[in-house]
Structure formats: C-alpha cells, structure tokens
Scaffold this motif. Structure first.
Motif, short mmCIF file in Angstrom:
data_model
loop_
_atom_site.label_atom_id
_atom_site.label_comp_id
_atom_site.label_asym_id
_atom_site.label_seq_id
_atom_site.Cartn_x
_atom_site.Cartn_y
_atom_site.Cartn_z
N GLN A 1 -9.72 -26.37 -11.73
CA GLN A 1 -9.43 -25.73 -13.01
C GLN A 1 -10.71 -25.34 -13.73
N ILE A 2 -11.67 -26.25 -13.80
CA ILE A 2 -12.95 -25.95 -14.47
C ILE A 2 -13.70 -24.87 -13.73
N GLN B 1 -21.08 -14.06 -14.55
CA GLN B 1 -21.23 -12.92 -13.66
C GLN B 1 -21.57 -13.37 -12.24
N PHE B 2 -22.34 -14.46 -12.13
CA PHE B 2 -22.73 -14.96 -10.81
C PHE B 2 -22.06 -16.32 -10.60
N PRO B 3 -21.04 -16.39 -9.75
CA PRO B 3 -20.27 -17.63 -9.60
C PRO B 3 -20.90 -18.64 -8.65
N THR B 4 -22.10 -18.38 -8.15
CA THR B 4 -22.67 -19.26 -7.14
C THR B 4 -22.94 -20.65 -7.69
N LEU B 5 -23.55 -20.74 -8.88
CA LEU B 5 -23.92 -22.03 -9.45
C LEU B 5 -22.71 -22.92 -9.71
N PRO B 6 -21.67 -22.46 -10.42
CA PRO B 6 -20.49 -23.34 -10.60
C PRO B 6 -19.81 -23.70 -9.29
N THR B 7 -19.87 -22.80 -8.32
CA THR B 7 -19.27 -23.11 -7.01
C THR B 7 -20.02 -24.24 -6.33
N VAL B 8 -21.35 -24.19 -6.36
CA VAL B 8 -22.16 -25.24 -5.76
C VAL B 8 -21.95 -26.57 -6.49
N ILE B 9 -21.91 -26.52 -7.82
CA ILE B 9 -21.70 -27.75 -8.60
C ILE B 9 -20.34 -28.36 -8.28
N ALA B 10 -19.30 -27.53 -8.22
CA ALA B 10 -17.96 -28.03 -7.90
C ALA B 10 -17.92 -28.64 -6.51
N ALA B 11 -18.57 -27.98 -5.55
CA ALA B 11 -18.59 -28.51 -4.19
C ALA B 11 -19.32 -29.85 -4.11
N MET C 1 -6.59 -15.17 -12.84
CA MET C 1 -7.26 -16.28 -12.16
C MET C 1 -6.90 -17.60 -12.84
N GLN C 2 -6.05 -18.37 -12.19
CA GLN C 2 -5.74 -19.69 -12.70
C GLN C 2 -5.16 -20.54 -11.57
N PRO C 3 -5.38 -21.85 -11.62
CA PRO C 3 -4.84 -22.72 -10.58
C PRO C 3 -3.32 -22.74 -10.64
N PRO C 4 -2.68 -23.18 -9.58
CA PRO C 4 -1.21 -23.30 -9.60
C PRO C 4 -0.78 -24.39 -10.56
N PRO C 5 0.48 -24.45 -10.92
CA PRO C 5 0.94 -25.51 -11.83
C PRO C 5 0.68 -26.90 -11.28
N PHE C 6 0.34 -27.80 -12.19
CA PHE C 6 0.02 -29.17 -11.79
C PHE C 6 1.20 -29.85 -11.12
#
Length: 452
Positions: free
Chosen positions: A102-103, A112-122, A186-191
């Motif tokens: 979700q975050i 604009q550049f999703p690389t950083l949040p993607t790496v942090i989430a991973a 863009m949103q996750p599926p329902p919990f």
C-alpha cells in the motif's frame, strides 16, 4: 515492462494463468459410483479391524481395554506452544506485505522515479521475511521441546505463509506497474480479499474465486472426523508395525540382506502411511476448510493413482503446490532463461521443490538425511530427458510398473528414515568407532543430527 510484454507475446506458454472453476474433489465424485463406494467401504473396514487388533492386543497384555496413543502424544508433544509462533507468523504475513504494498503504491503514484521506493520496499520485505518467516520458526523448533508433528505444523505454516505472501505480491505488483504506465487507477486490492486468501486452500492469489452458495456443516464435521481418524490410524500403524521392527534394529548386525528384509517388511505400512496421509490431509483437511470458506474449486489433487510415470505423479499428487511451482518458479525461470533452457528450468524447479521437502524433514526429524532429495533428483533426471510419451506409455502395464517402483521407493525411504531415527537414539555419531566394516553403513545411515 514493454520488453516483458513483447517477450510473453512471442511465447504464449508464459501467458498461462491459473483458472479457478467450481468442481468437486475427485474422490467425492468417485464415491457417487456404487462400485467405488464399496471399495472405499472395504478399506474403511480394514482400518477398523486394524484398530480393533491394537485394542485387543492391549487388552490381552494389560487386562483392560485401552487405546494406547503414546506415539500420538509423543509426536504432538508441545502442541500447546504451537499457537504462539503461528500467531506471530500469521500477523506478520497478514499486515506487513499488504501495508508495504500500500505504501509503495502510494509512493510511486506521486514520485517521478519509482526506483528508490521500490528498493526500500524490497529491502523491508526481505529483512522482515528473513527474520519473522525465516530465522524465527527455525529457532523456535530447535530451541523448544516439540514433537515431530508439532514441528511439522510450524515449518509447514512457515512455508505456507512464504508461498502465500509471494503469490500475493507477484499477482498484485505487475497490475500496479501497468496502471502507472497507462495512467490508470493504482491501488492494492481490498484487504478482505488478502485475508480470505491466507486461509483458502490455494497458493494462487485472486481477488475473486468461485464460491459455493452455502456451507454444509455436516460435510465439514465428516471431513474433520476423517482427518483425525487418519491420524489415529497412522499412530496405530507406527505402534504395531514400525516401532517393533525398527526399534530393535541396533541389536542385529547390519548387512545388505537385513536392509532388503527391512524394505520389504515396510512395504505394507509405507503404502498405508502414504494413502492415509493423502486422504487425511490432501482430501479431508482441504475439503473441510474449503467448505467452511465456500471455496468452490476442490481440485487439490488429480488422478495420481493412474499415473504411468513419476513426472505425471508429481503433477497430479498435490495440485496446490504444483500450481505454485509452475506459475511462480517454472514460468518465471523460463522467461528469464528463455524457452530453449526448458530442461534446465524444469530441473531447477524440481531441485527447489526437493530442497524444500528435505528442509521440512530436516527440521521435523532433527537430523539431515538427504536420501529423499537424491532419489527425487535421480527420478526427475530420468524423466526430463526422455522422449515425448507415446500412447503405449499409458497402458495398464506401465501403471503396474509405476506402482511397483513407487511402493519400493517409498518403502526404502520409510525404512531408511526409521533406521536413522533409531540410530540417532541408540548409536550417536560421536560414539561410533570408525572401521572398514562400517564405512558403508555410516554413509548410508549417518545423518547429521540437530538434536541436543
């Protein structure tokens, strides 16, 4: 992403997705046929006589009617401590992957550049999975006095939560990325769909599954009763046929002749153990939970008893695990290594599956004894590079040959595991005196113990 889509268009097999349909379990369908129902009744009658035999023998020995379930209580030792580690793993799997997803979805929506949040989430998920779903259950089963069955529950749930969380992320992340590139929603599926997925009997995440209109509670109670009946039958099986034979193995000199005798004497209890485990867990347990959750697709297994080869047996024995391996290991490796590397991908998939099975047995029994892993890989190597099956390979003779190999192979595994279990008790490795006469025995039976 465009490269991925173009590559998948060139290889239609990589576009395969699991399709859930409403259907009964195969045994439930077969039980509607009177002839098969009669065979089923005969098998139940044999089990009843088998349990009566154990009770009568106890009456003759003790002078009173008792159902000695000492092996049952030993196997499930420490069961009262199992809910706590299960609750820790469940709450982590329920909350962390969904919240991180979700975050992450909210972050890449604005950045604009999703690389950083993607790496942090991973990294967060990698650390969390390694700690809570990796080291924590392993430390728990090693440090606490659990019985083998109680250990199995914890380790099985560890593997289940890992596979469930991977499927959830694997199925939800690509649509979010596609929605970002297409400027969509863009949103996750329902919990609630994720919570339902954690309990329903499948490892493939979907937002919607076919559902039955109502719950047949009588059917639920019947299947739970059959499950516990299978557990009691397995306990009686070990008490009457396994413990008396293998517990005294240390009193006789080991030789190839004794090994052959052990294998053939273990054939009957081994096949009963196989059938009871299949019917109790893959059929009764899964159908009970599917009925309570109104999960309509009951294809937990296929007609594995009609298999004419071990690759066919592996595809039909446990469909739930096979689907996960096929869609998330085999297809993804095939995309990475290209379609020409199919034998390598197939072998890698089976190696991963065999390694996980060996890992479960290591932690449940408390010693490392990789005979199953070696046997499994040899069987797969023999099946990967064979030519395309012909119509003659489906003849009854091939099915007889398969069953003969299955019974002997499972009896060999059953015998070696039983001998090693008692060898760890009666003859610890540090007390063995090495000599030319027992080098082969140590190689064959010398497991690495994890027990204190």
């Amino acid at each position: 992403m465009l490269i991925l889509q173009s590559h998948r268009k060139k290889h239609p097999r990589l576009q395969k997705k699991k399709v859930f349909i409403e259907c009964k379990s195969l045994i439930d369908e077969l039980l509607e046929v009177q002839h098969f129902r009669t065979i089923y009744n005969i098998f139940v009658a044999i089990l009843i006589i088998f349990i009566l035999r154990a009770v009568i023998v106890d009456f003759i020995d003790n002078g009173c009617f008792v159902l000695d379930l000492e092996i049952f209580t030993f196997s499930f030792g420490g069961l009262h401590m199992v809910p706590l580690p299960w609750l820790v793993m469940f709450l982590y799997t329920l909350l962390t992957p969904y919240k991180v997803l979700q975050i992450w979805a909210d972050s890449i929506k604005t950045l604009q550049f999703p690389t950083l949040p993607t790496v942090i989430a991973a990294v967060v998920l990698l650390i969390g999975h390694t700690t809570v779903l990796g080291f924590f259950p392993v430390y728990t089963v090693i440090s606490q006095p659990f019985g083998p069955a109680s250990r199995f529950i914890i380790i099985f749930e560890q593997c289940r939560f890992l596979m469930k969380s991977h499927s959830f992320l694997r199925e939800t992340v690509p649509p979010i990325l596609r929605a970002r590139s297409d400027h969509g929603k863009m949103q996750p599926p329902p919990f609630s769909t994720y919570l339902y997925f954690l309990f329903c009997p499948t490892f493939i995440y979907r937002e919607h599954y076919p559902r039955t209109p109502y719950v047949r509670w009588r059917y639920v109670i019947e299947n739970f009763t059959k499950f516990f009946g299978c557990l009691i039958s397995i306990a009686m099986l070990f008490k009457c046929y396994t413990i008396p034979v293998f517990s005294n193995a240390n009193k006789h000199p080991f030789s190839f002749k004794t090994l052959v005798l052990y294998v053939f004497s273990a054939t009957v209890p081994a096949i009963y153990f196989l059938l009871l485990s299949f019917y109790g867990f893959l059929h009764s347990w899964h159908n009970a939970f599917a009925e309570m959750l109104r999960f309509a697709d009951r294809t937990f297994y296929k007609d594995w008893w009609n298999a004419t080869s071990f690759p066919a047996f592996f595809r039909t024995w446990n469909v739930i695990v096979h689907d996960w391996l096929y869609y998330y290991i085999y297809q993804d490796l095939l995309w990475v290594l290209k379609a020409k590397a199919r034998p390598v991908v197939l072998l890698s998939t089976f190696i991963i599956s065999a390694a996980v099975h060996e890992y479960v047995m290591l932690l449940c029994f408390g010693y490392f004894y990789p005979f199953l892993f070696i046997l499994w890989i040899l069987i797969v190597l023999g099946g990967i590079f064979q030519s395309t099956p012909t119509r003659g390979n489906k003849s009854p003779n091939n099915n007889v040959q398969f069953w003969t190999c299955l019974l002997l192979g499972f009896a060999l595994q059953f015998s070696l595991q039983s001998l090693e279990w008692y060898a760890q008790i009666h003859c610890p490795v540090e007390k063995v005196r090495m000599g030319p006469s027992n080098l082969w025995s140590l190689y064959l039976f010398g497991g690495i113990s994890l027990r204190a």
